[in-house]
Design a protein around this motif. Structure first.
Motif: not given
Length: 193
Positions: A179, A183, A186, A188-189
């Motif tokens: 995960d 992330r 993408t 996202e993190l």
């Protein structure tokens, strides 16, 4: 597409899970190389997935810094966007960490900052806690002291042995690692020091 180098020391169960995830066309990261500090069993997973690998044997060098310089040379060939320590049982030299930080992440079989170090599962059992966990962190120049990216609790059962508890923690570690890589890939993190 995020490119990932994975460094291991042992059987590579987390590596295997990450290779399986990355083999799906919709996963936003690709493992480009697997490295080890010894002739590790887990290198067979890289071979099975057609991923190049290298070994930089720690014992072949006079000191940690010289080992780290060669490890960096090997990694630089692949210019990975992210380095995943997946059961690498060596502390990276500060110069290597500084070179790639914060793009190095590590899994740990404890709920950090509880029980850092090489024996997190054993230490949790010795402390008599009712729960421990798994964590994914950014690697810094300390021992399991970098920023926490993801973690989850795992209950300790009364009859747990170190092996039994570790076997229950491993699937959580794998899920968290996959995960976090997704992330990061993408956006996202965002990794920071």
């Amino acid at each position: 597409m995020l490119t990932v180098a994975v460094l291991i020391s042992g059987s590579g169960s987390n590596l295997r899970a990450l290779l399986e995830a990355a083999s799906h066309p919709d996963f936003p990261a690709r493992i480009v190389v697997v490295g080890a500090d010894r002739d590790a069993e887990g290198l067979a997973h890289a071979e099975a997935f057609g991923i190049p690998s290298f070994t930089v044997p720690f014992r072949s060098f006079d000191n940690r810094e010289a080992w780290g310089e060669e490890l960096a040379r090997q990694l630089d060939v692949w210019t990975p966007d992210l380095i995943v320590l997946s059961g690498l049982m060596r502390l990276l030299p500060a110069a290597l960490v500084a070179r790639y930080a914060p793009q190095i992440i590590n899994t740990h079989p404890a709920y950090l900052p509880e029980f850092p170090g090489a024996h997190g599962v054993r230490d949790a059992l010795a402390a008599g806690v009712t729960q421990t966990g798994a964590s994914v962190i950014v690697v810094d120049d300390g021992v399991d002291s970098g920023p926490i990216l993801a973690q989850e609790r795992v209950p300790v059962q009364e009859d747990d042995t170190e092996h039994a508890l570790h076997e229950r923690i491993k699937p959580v570690e794998r899920r968290l690692l996959i995960d976090v890589v997704r992330r990061v890939a993408t956006g996202e993190l965002v990794l920071t020091h």
